[in-house]
Design a protein around this motif. Structure first.
Motif, PDB file in Angstrom:
ATOM      1  N   CYS A   1      -3.324  11.746   1.147  1.00  0.00           N
ATOM      2  CA  CYS A   1      -4.920  11.579   1.754  1.00  0.00           C
ATOM      3  C   CYS A   1      -5.112  10.364   1.509  1.00  0.00           C
ATOM      4  CB  CYS A   1      -5.562  12.439   1.504  1.00  0.00           C
ATOM      5  SG  CYS A   1      -7.571  12.604   2.679  1.00  0.00           S
ATOM      6  N   VAL A   2      -5.579   9.403   3.041  1.00  0.00           N
ATOM      7  CA  VAL A   2      -5.780   7.824   2.442  1.00  0.00           C
ATOM      8  C   VAL A   2      -7.081   8.115   3.132  1.00  0.00           C
ATOM      9  CG1 VAL A   2      -4.345   6.989   1.566  1.00  0.00           C
ATOM     10  CG2 VAL A   2      -4.761   7.082   4.386  1.00  0.00           C
ATOM     11  N   GLY A   3      -8.380   6.729   3.296  1.00  0.00           N
ATOM     12  CA  GLY A   3      -9.255   6.509   4.406  1.00  0.00           C
ATOM     13  C   GLY A   3      -9.517   5.376   4.317  1.00  0.00           C
ATOM     14  N   MET A   4      -9.527   4.953   5.660  1.00  0.00           N
ATOM     15  CA  MET A   4     -10.191   3.767   5.871  1.00  0.00           C
ATOM     16  C   MET A   4     -11.595   2.486   6.510  1.00  0.00           C
ATOM     17  SD  MET A   4      -6.925   1.621   7.358  1.00  0.00           S
ATOM     18  CE  MET A   4      -8.060   0.359   7.100  1.00  0.00           C
ATOM     19  N   LEU A   5     -12.390   1.753   5.762  1.00  0.00           N
ATOM     20  CA  LEU A   5     -13.597   1.200   6.748  1.00  0.00           C
ATOM     21  C   LEU A   5     -13.240  -0.226   7.080  1.00  0.00           C
ATOM     22  CD1 LEU A   5     -16.205   2.085   4.013  1.00  0.00           C
ATOM     23  CD2 LEU A   5     -15.433   3.337   6.924  1.00  0.00           C
ATOM     24  N   PRO A   6     -14.338  -1.254   8.381  1.00  0.00           N
ATOM     25  CA  PRO A   6     -13.463  -1.727   8.240  1.00  0.00           C
ATOM     26  C   PRO A   6     -13.590  -3.121   7.452  1.00  0.00           C
ATOM     27  CG  PRO A   6     -14.471  -0.814  10.360  1.00  0.00           C
ATOM     28  CD  PRO A   6     -14.413  -0.058   9.406  1.00  0.00           C
TER      29      PRO A   6
ATOM     30  N   ARG B   1       0.305  -0.788   0.311  1.00  0.00           N
ATOM     31  CA  ARG B   1       0.216  -0.035   0.312  1.00  0.00           C
ATOM     32  C   ARG B   1       0.852   1.514   0.523  1.00  0.00           C
ATOM     33  NH1 ARG B   1      -5.461  -1.224   3.218  1.00  0.00           N
ATOM     34  NH2 ARG B   1      -5.309  -3.777   3.976  1.00  0.00           N
ATOM     35  N   ASN B   2       0.527   2.442  -0.345  1.00  0.00           N
ATOM     36  CA  ASN B   2       0.897   3.754  -0.409  1.00  0.00           C
ATOM     37  C   ASN B   2       1.011   4.001   0.972  1.00  0.00           C
ATOM     38  OD1 ASN B   2       0.479   7.141  -0.050  1.00  0.00           O
ATOM     39  ND2 ASN B   2       1.172   6.923  -1.730  1.00  0.00           N
ATOM     40  N   ASP B   3       1.969   4.424   1.158  1.00  0.00           N
ATOM     41  CA  ASP B   3       2.581   4.856   2.572  1.00  0.00           C
ATOM     42  C   ASP B   3       2.084   5.715   3.519  1.00  0.00           C
ATOM     43  OD1 ASP B   3       3.758   6.618   1.273  1.00  0.00           O
ATOM     44  OD2 ASP B   3       5.327   7.505   2.226  1.00  0.00           O
ATOM     45  N   THR B   4       0.977   6.563   3.013  1.00  0.00           N
ATOM     46  CA  THR B   4       0.127   6.919   4.003  1.00  0.00           C
ATOM     47  C   THR B   4      -0.960   6.050   5.217  1.00  0.00           C
ATOM     48  OG1 THR B   4       0.330   8.663   1.880  1.00  0.00           O
ATOM     49  CG2 THR B   4      -1.544   8.864   4.138  1.00  0.00           C
ATOM     50  N   PHE B   5      -1.310   5.043   4.417  1.00  0.00           N
ATOM     51  CA  PHE B   5      -1.875   4.051   5.449  1.00  0.00           C
ATOM     52  C   PHE B   5      -1.135   3.897   6.215  1.00  0.00           C
ATOM     53  CE2 PHE B   5      -3.705   3.351   0.561  1.00  0.00           C
ATOM     54  CZ  PHE B   5      -5.641   3.247   1.261  1.00  0.00           C
ATOM     55  N   ALA B   6       0.277   3.986   6.501  1.00  0.00           N
ATOM     56  CA  ALA B   6       0.613   3.825   7.373  1.00  0.00           C
ATOM     57  C   ALA B   6       0.162   4.309   9.062  1.00  0.00           C
ATOM     58  CB  ALA B   6       2.181   3.060   7.092  1.00  0.00           C
ATOM     59  N   ILE B   7       0.055   5.629   8.863  1.00  0.00           N
ATOM     60  CA  ILE B   7       0.127   6.593   9.114  1.00  0.00           C
ATOM     61  C   ILE B   7      -1.004   6.564   9.709  1.00  0.00           C
ATOM     62  CG2 ILE B   7       0.091   9.633   9.808  1.00  0.00           C
ATOM     63  CD1 ILE B   7       2.258   9.087   7.643  1.00  0.00           C
ATOM     64  N   LEU B   8      -2.338   6.943   9.113  1.00  0.00           N
ATOM     65  CA  LEU B   8      -3.784   6.651   8.622  1.00  0.00           C
ATOM     66  C   LEU B   8      -3.809   5.518   9.870  1.00  0.00           C
ATOM     67  CD1 LEU B   8      -6.548   6.734   8.358  1.00  0.00           C
ATOM     68  CD2 LEU B   8      -6.139   5.203   6.224  1.00  0.00           C
ATOM     69  N   ARG B   9      -3.342   3.960   9.456  1.00  0.00           N
ATOM     70  CA  ARG B   9      -3.568   2.303  10.546  1.00  0.00           C
ATOM     71  C   ARG B   9      -2.860   2.603  11.315  1.00  0.00           C
ATOM     72  NH1 ARG B   9      -5.477   0.331  13.528  1.00  0.00           N
ATOM     73  NH2 ARG B   9      -5.766  -2.344  13.224  1.00  0.00           N
ATOM     74  N   ALA B  10      -1.747   3.293  12.071  1.00  0.00           N
ATOM     75  CA  ALA B  10      -1.091   3.679  12.875  1.00  0.00           C
ATOM     76  C   ALA B  10      -1.592   4.608  13.933  1.00  0.00           C
ATOM     77  CB  ALA B  10       0.335   4.123  13.223  1.00  0.00           C
ATOM     78  N   GLY B  11      -2.304   6.040  13.278  1.00  0.00           N
ATOM     79  CA  GLY B  11      -3.362   6.215  14.662  1.00  0.00           C
ATOM     80  C   GLY B  11      -5.216   6.634  14.458  1.00  0.00           C
ATOM     81  N   LEU B  12      -5.263   5.147  13.948  1.00  0.00           N
ATOM     82  CA  LEU B  12      -6.893   4.879  14.573  1.00  0.00           C
ATOM     83  C   LEU B  12      -6.226   3.950  15.661  1.00  0.00           C
ATOM     84  CD1 LEU B  12      -7.735   4.259  10.831  1.00  0.00           C
ATOM     85  CD2 LEU B  12      -8.414   5.614  12.478  1.00  0.00           C
ATOM     86  N   LEU B  13      -6.509   4.228  16.340  1.00  0.00           N
ATOM     87  CA  LEU B  13      -6.573   3.872  17.919  1.00  0.00           C
ATOM     88  C   LEU B  13      -7.252   2.741  18.362  1.00  0.00           C
ATOM     89  CD1 LEU B  13      -6.038   6.493  19.855  1.00  0.00           C
ATOM     90  CD2 LEU B  13      -4.495   5.669  18.570  1.00  0.00           C
TER      91      LEU B  13
END
Length: 338
Positions: A142-147, A112-124
């Protein structure tokens, strides 16, 4: 999703995870057991396939991977979770995943693009990771994700994909305004003196000459971004306009991603990462929060302080269906300053 072991590999490797977070300037690698213990880690150089080619760029990863696997006593793993800079399009992610498989670290590879790493690390909330992240470092993304696996993303490859902002872009905008202020084509701004003064030069003409002739390395233009923010803090209208435009872009990307994921009317985190946003410049930070409150009232902005490689690990654990206690153990490892 199960883990597989390459033929002839150590059977214990089938339960291990290799996580890679590779940015333009550095790469972090970690090897994690099925129990969530980090048993190998290493750091390597930047990952820039557009400049050096895919295989040469993966060679840089290979050095760090070899060190981490060596520390863990392994030669292969059950799954590779790689968050890579310059993996901006799905076709690039597929190409890079194939290149990683050829290295034999695992037949199971997710890129995945490395922006996803920051997103997932910050989703507590690890049980149902959902939210949006905007990363503003040298560039902006910018990226977003859902379960359920749905994502929102942008090409984020520069002006041709509609991008505006990031440290590099802000430095260039500051130079543009300062040059025009000095020669009379533009209005006055203190950037005209602040930018050359940073390099000990007397004028914008001298700075333009030094940059053009290579007496100042092009990469050093990034040093001008903090100068821009410092000038804005004194009330300079031109510098303030650039900071406010940066805030507008961050909020525009955030609200579009939230809308695409049907999160605009739900409580959802908007995570802010990268060197420009993590610096918490008051004008930028306050304006982002004000605009978000107007346009996405339920959004909860937060600056990400977690290590991006943690995000790559958590994405890998998501892929293999690891239990919540494993996620928690890895988070504890990185929150302890490891």
């Amino acid at each position: 999703m199960g883990l597989s072991t390459p033929h002839g590999a150590d059977p214990s490797a089938s339960t291990s995870l290799l996580a890679i977070d590779a940015g333009n300037s550095k790469t972090d690698v970690a090897v994690v057991t099925a129990a969530g213990e980090v048993v190998g880690a290493a750091r390597g150089g930047g990952f820039q396939p557009p400049l050096v080619g895919v295989e040469t760029a993966v060679d840089t990863l290979a050095d760090a991977v070899a060190a981490a696997l060596g520390e863990a006593g392994l030669t292969s793993v059950g799954h590779v979770s790689a968050c890579l800079a310059n993996a901006d399009l799905p076709v690039e992610e597929r190409e890079l995943a194939a290149a990683l498989r050829r290295r034999g670290w695992s037949t199971s590879v997710d890129v995945r693009n490395d922006t996803f790493a920051i997103l997932r690390a910050g989703l507590l909330e690890d049980a149902e990771p959902r939210g949006v992240a905007v990363v503003c470092g040298a560039g902006i993304n910018c990226v977003g994700m859902l379960p359920d696996g749905r994502t929102a993303r942008f090409p984020a490859i520069g002006k041709i994909s509609g991008d505006w902002g990031g440290g590099g872009h802000l430095a260039q905008e500051a130079l543009w305004h300062a040059a025009r202020a000095e020669d009379g084509r533009g209005g006055p701004t203190d950037l005209m003196t602040a930018l050359p003064a940073h390099f000990g030069l007397p004028s914008m003409y001298a700075l333009i000459e030094a940059l053009h002739l290579g007496r100042i390395e092009p990469l050093r233009q990034h040093e001008l971004t903090p100068v821009l923010f410092a000038t804005a803090a004194t009330g300079d209208p031109v510098a303030l306009s650039l900071v406010d435009r940066m805030a507008e872009e961050v909020v525009a990307m955030s609200t579009v991603a939230l809308t695409r994921l049907d999160l605009l009317d739900e409580a959802a985190p908007v995570l802010l990462g990268g060197s420009v946003l993590a610096a918490r410049h008051p004008r930028l930070d306050d304006t982002i929060r004000t605009l978000l409150a107007e346009r996405a009232p339920k959004a909860a902005p937060r600056v990400v302080t977690e290590s991006p490689v943690l995000g790559a690990i958590l994405l890998g654990l998501d892929e293999v269906g690891a239990p919540a206690e494993v996620h928690a153990r890895v988070r504890e490892h990185y929150s302890s300053g490891a």
